[in-house]
Design an enzyme around this catalytic site. Structure first.
Site, PDB file in Angstrom:
ATOM      1  N   HIS A  92      -5.923   7.776   7.268  1.00  0.00           N
ATOM      2  CA  HIS A  92      -5.089   7.539   6.108  1.00  0.00           C
ATOM      3  C   HIS A  92      -5.474   8.061   4.676  1.00  0.00           C
ATOM      4  O   HIS A  92      -5.116   7.536   3.817  1.00  0.00           O
ATOM      5  CB  HIS A  92      -4.510   6.029   5.947  1.00  0.00           C
ATOM      6  CG  HIS A  92      -4.050   5.376   7.158  1.00  0.00           C
ATOM      7  ND1 HIS A  92      -2.255   5.457   7.188  1.00  0.00           N
ATOM      8  CD2 HIS A  92      -4.152   4.925   8.281  1.00  0.00           C
ATOM      9  CE1 HIS A  92      -2.165   4.763   8.476  1.00  0.00           C
ATOM     10  NE2 HIS A  92      -3.166   4.301   9.024  1.00  0.00           N
ATOM     11  N   ASN A 152       2.817   0.627   9.326  1.00  0.00           N
ATOM     12  CA  ASN A 152       3.266   2.060   9.464  1.00  0.00           C
ATOM     13  C   ASN A 152       4.780   2.144   9.564  1.00  0.00           C
ATOM     14  O   ASN A 152       5.466   1.287   9.709  1.00  0.00           O
ATOM     15  CB  ASN A 152       2.636   2.390  11.068  1.00  0.00           C
ATOM     16  CG  ASN A 152       1.012   2.940  10.795  1.00  0.00           C
ATOM     17  OD1 ASN A 152       0.474   2.939   9.750  1.00  0.00           O
ATOM     18  ND2 ASN A 152       0.590   2.881  11.948  1.00  0.00           N
ATOM     19  N   TYR A 187     -11.029  -3.891   8.096  1.00  0.00           N
ATOM     20  CA  TYR A 187     -10.412  -3.406   6.730  1.00  0.00           C
ATOM     21  C   TYR A 187     -11.551  -3.800   5.479  1.00  0.00           C
ATOM     22  O   TYR A 187     -11.712  -3.335   4.657  1.00  0.00           O
ATOM     23  CB  TYR A 187      -9.103  -3.875   6.366  1.00  0.00           C
ATOM     24  CG  TYR A 187      -8.063  -3.401   7.406  1.00  0.00           C
ATOM     25  CD1 TYR A 187      -8.032  -3.304   8.592  1.00  0.00           C
ATOM     26  CD2 TYR A 187      -7.225  -2.143   6.783  1.00  0.00           C
ATOM     27  CE1 TYR A 187      -7.042  -2.492   9.232  1.00  0.00           C
ATOM     28  CE2 TYR A 187      -6.571  -1.359   7.516  1.00  0.00           C
ATOM     29  CZ  TYR A 187      -6.324  -1.609   8.685  1.00  0.00           C
ATOM     30  OH  TYR A 187      -5.385  -0.690   9.313  1.00  0.00           O
TER      31      TYR A 187
END
Ligand code: HDE
Length: 705
Positions: A88, A161, A375
């Site tokens: 991304h 998404n 993350y």
């Protein structure tokens, strides 16, 4: 208070002076200025006398290390880049708000869902997955749809998404799927493409990715705009209410203006004509006050539903069709402000799936569980310090207090003696079992094993469900996309292996792709752990065309005009476009503009070479009879028309444009989508037609791919 955005051409560049004035530490603000102009300073605040020449020994001599201004300037420049996101990397963000429609207190204690009409600040970043930061917008790829909502109980990140399923069922496979799609490591190409051996090799060896592959080969992977795509939380999450009761929830963002995608042939051309097509679109929409908007829908279900459902609700390669479990709108997201600085917000924003407020919790989906580790970890690599939450874009907007301290670039430093608890000083925050986050106390037990649950074993039935839910043009696009992608695979056995999977999903699809690839013998269908279900009902909600817009609102019309263009008609068309809340651009042989039939000078937005029809949702041809004779000799003018026709777009034209239609080779194929204007009166009716966006009936004859 939110700062108002200024128009792009009158926005004042941020200066060191602004930063000093706004970020001063409370000392006397003393601006060194020459008249009204602030004096340039070093980062240390020292005034600079000459920023054009470095300090050197003699007029033509070497540069001196003593030149602290030069060294500071180059040092800082050398360190401007931070690592791009490992996935991304290319993204574009905007600020806005989330507004709750109704209290969801029965399901969740999350504060953000308690009071109807309450608005909570939000930031959204859209992205492609595979390409690097400088790649183009219209790669065939999944789009990230990451939302940060700054609730009164901390940040809630819904990192989703535009596709509701994923390639893999277990996070341990994430490095593999991503390695396979990224440029091949020995040659570092292809960039931002899945059409290569490594990707299809991995996919063809990974049957669990088949459902996702159907989505990625559909037009979902080439959206017309971020504004016209859906977003999905993908996993099953939990809502938990004040009584600690849990309800499963799946999140869906639905664009108010309907879904829309481009055709692959357009995508390829758009990437050349405007690699920033999506970010420019979002920028223009927000700057012109047409704020994009999505409804947040939820699918709510209990353990009972989960137990009875055909597939495992923990499996991220499965959806729950809306026809089986309807969605319910619970709020809206509006994007109304671009960041003042791309790096500060869009590049530095750190989304983390584990950011959930009390009342929202995780399920045991193994992909989600793995993401909750990744993350946080990745932010340290990318942003370089555990203090990334001190950056304004990542800091909560509610009060926060904790005893974490120090580290690189600590911007918020505690004052006073107390930096631990419990303490005897009666100071500082304490935990609260009632107000704090309580993890849902689900019952978990079992042996410690590395195993994939059998309930995850059906890899083909929902891939088939997706395919049979598409309209005929959409099914054709899936077959064409698979053929194109596999045609770039140089190893025949990989192509065959993929066709074997397709035969399991849908025999006609498999055969069509196999024939189009020129396979000499059709392989046997791939072996499946469980038989593919043929009995699932199609879900029309999965089709983009079924979910298209009702009007042309938010879309863009390209008007090709020349000297002598019919002024009254041009006025009527642009007025109708504005009335429809759509946009237009005038494309002319010269960007300076042209003289219309009433003698008035009209400025153009694009020169013909810079405004191909792929950049517009529909076009109007408005040349004069005199000018068209020059136009027909220009390749870009002929392409403008031929492409618009081949891409099944609506084309409005005046009689003077007929020679251009002829030279573009479409004069004998005119249909209900090619509309002649006899006078200015037709403009409003034309605009109404445009809401259909494309003339799909034309597609079989133009063989759009
Ligand atoms: Fe991500 N993903 N992801 N992902 N993802 C990242 O975090 C990861 C997955 C998604 O605009 C990274 O900050 C793992 C699914 C978005 O900043 C990283 C797995 C979905 C964004 C990461 C997945 C997503 C990311 C890289 C498999 C849809 C961009 C940079 C278990 C629901 C956020 C970063 C932005 C970014 C890990 C799968 C969405 C490395 C391990 C499924 C929208 O942490």
């Amino acid at each position: 208070m939110a700062k108002k955005n200024s128009a792009p051409n009158n926005s004042k560049p941020a200066t060191v002076h602004d930063q000093k004035a706004t970020r001063g530490n409370g000392g006397e603000l003393h601006q060194i200025a020459e008249g009204d102009t602030p004096v340039l300073t070093t980062a240390q605040g020292g005034p600079v006398a000459d920023d054009q020449n470095s300090l050197r020994a003699g007029e033509r001599g070497p540069t001196l290390i003593e030149d602290f201004h030069f060294r500071e300037k180059i040092f800082h420049f050398d360190h401007e880049r931070i690592p791009e996101r490992v996935v991304h990397a290319r993204g574009y963000g905007a600020h806005g708000f989330f507004e709750t429609y109704e209290s969801l207190a029965a399901y969740t204690r999350a504060d953000v869902f308690q009071r109807p009409g309450e608005r909570t600040p939000a930031f959204v970043r859209f992205s492609t997955v595979a390409g690097s930061k400088g790649s183009f917008d219209l790669a065939r790829d999944v789009r990230g749809f990451a939302v940060k909502i700054y609730t009164k109980e901390g940040n809630w990140d819904l990192v989703g998404n535009n596709i509701p399923v994923f390639f893999i069922q277990d996070a341990i496979k994430f490095p593999d799927v991503i390695h396979s799609v990224k440029p091949e490591p020995d040659r570092e190409f292809p960039q931002a493409q899945s059409a290569h051996d490594n990707f299809w090799d991995f996919i063809s060896l990974t049957p669990e990715s088949m459902h996702m592959i159907m989505w990625v080969m559909s037009d979902r992977a080439i959206p017309r705009s971020f504004r016209f795509m859906e977003g999905f939380g993908v996993h099953s999450f939990r809502f938990v209410n004040a009584k600690d009761e849990s309800t499963f929830v799946k999140f869906h963002w639905k664009p108010k203006l309907g879904l829309q995608s481009v055709a692959w042939n357009e995508a390829v051309k758009i990437n050349g004509a405007d690699p920033d097509f999506h970010r420019r679109d979002l920028w223009q929409a927000i700057q012109s006050g047409n704020f994009p908007e999505w409804d947040l829908h939820v699918q709510l279900f209990d353990q009972d539903f989960a137990d009875k459902f055909d597939f495992d609700i923990l499996d991220p390669t499965k959806i729950i069709p809306e026809e089986v479990l309807p969605t319910k709108p619970v709020g809206r997201l509006v994007l109304d402000r671009m960041p003042d600085n791309f790096f500060a917000d869009t590049e530095q924003v750190a989304f983390m799936t584990q950011n959930v407020p009390p009342g929202i919790d995780f399920s045991d989906d193994p992909l989600l569980q793995g993401r909750n580790f990744s993350y946080l970890d990745t932010q340290l690599k990318r942003l370089g310090s555990p203090n990334f939450t001190h950056l304004p874009i990542n800091a909560p907007k509610c009060p926060f207090q904790h005893f974490q301290q120090d580290g690189h670039m600590a911007m918020r430093n505690p004052v006073g003696r107390v930096n631990y608890q419990p303490n005897s000083w009666g100071e500082g925050p304490r935990e609260s079992p009632t107000k704090g986050f309580r993890h849902f106390a689900s019952q978990e037990q079992g042996p410690k094993v590395r195993i994939r649950a059998e309930s995850f074993a059906d890899h083909y039935s929902q891939a088939r469900l997706f395919f049979i839910s598409q309209t005929p043009p959409e099914q054709r696009h899936i077959a064409d996309a698979l053929t194109f992608e596999l045609s770039k695979v140089q190893t025949p056995v990989i192509r065959e292996r993929m066709v074997a999977h397709l035969l399991n999903i849908d025999e006609t699809l498999g055969k069509k792709v196999g024939h189009a690839l020129g396979l000499q013998t059709m392989p046997k269908p791939a072996e499946a752990a469980v038989p593919t279900r043929q009995d699932l009902d199609p879900s029309p909600a999965l089709s983009i065309i079924e979910r298209g817009p009702k009007r042309f609102e938010g879309r863009k019309l390209g008007i090709l005009a020349t000297d002598g263009a019919d002024a009254a008609l041009l006025d009527a068309i642009t007025a109708a476009v504005t009335q429809e809340k759509a946009a237009f651009e005038i494309i002319a042989p010269k960007v300076g503009g042209f003289t219309a039939s009433d003698g008035k000078w009209i400025e153009a937005h694009q020169m013909l070479d810079g405004g191909p029809s792929v950049l517009y949702d529909a076009v109007v041809l408005l040349p004069s009879a005199e000018a068209v004779t020059d136009l027909i000799d220009v390749a870009t003018a002929r392409d403008f028309v031929a492409d618009a026709f081949a891409h099944c777009k609506y084309i409005g034209y005046v009689a003077a444009a007929v020679p251009l239609l002829e030279r573009a080779g479409i004069a004998d194929s005119l249909d209900e989508g090619t509309i002649e204007f006899t006078d200015a009166g037709g403009a409003a009716a034309f605009l109404k037609e445009l809401g259909k966006l494309r003339v799909w009936a034309r597609e079989p004859s133009v063989k759009l791919r």
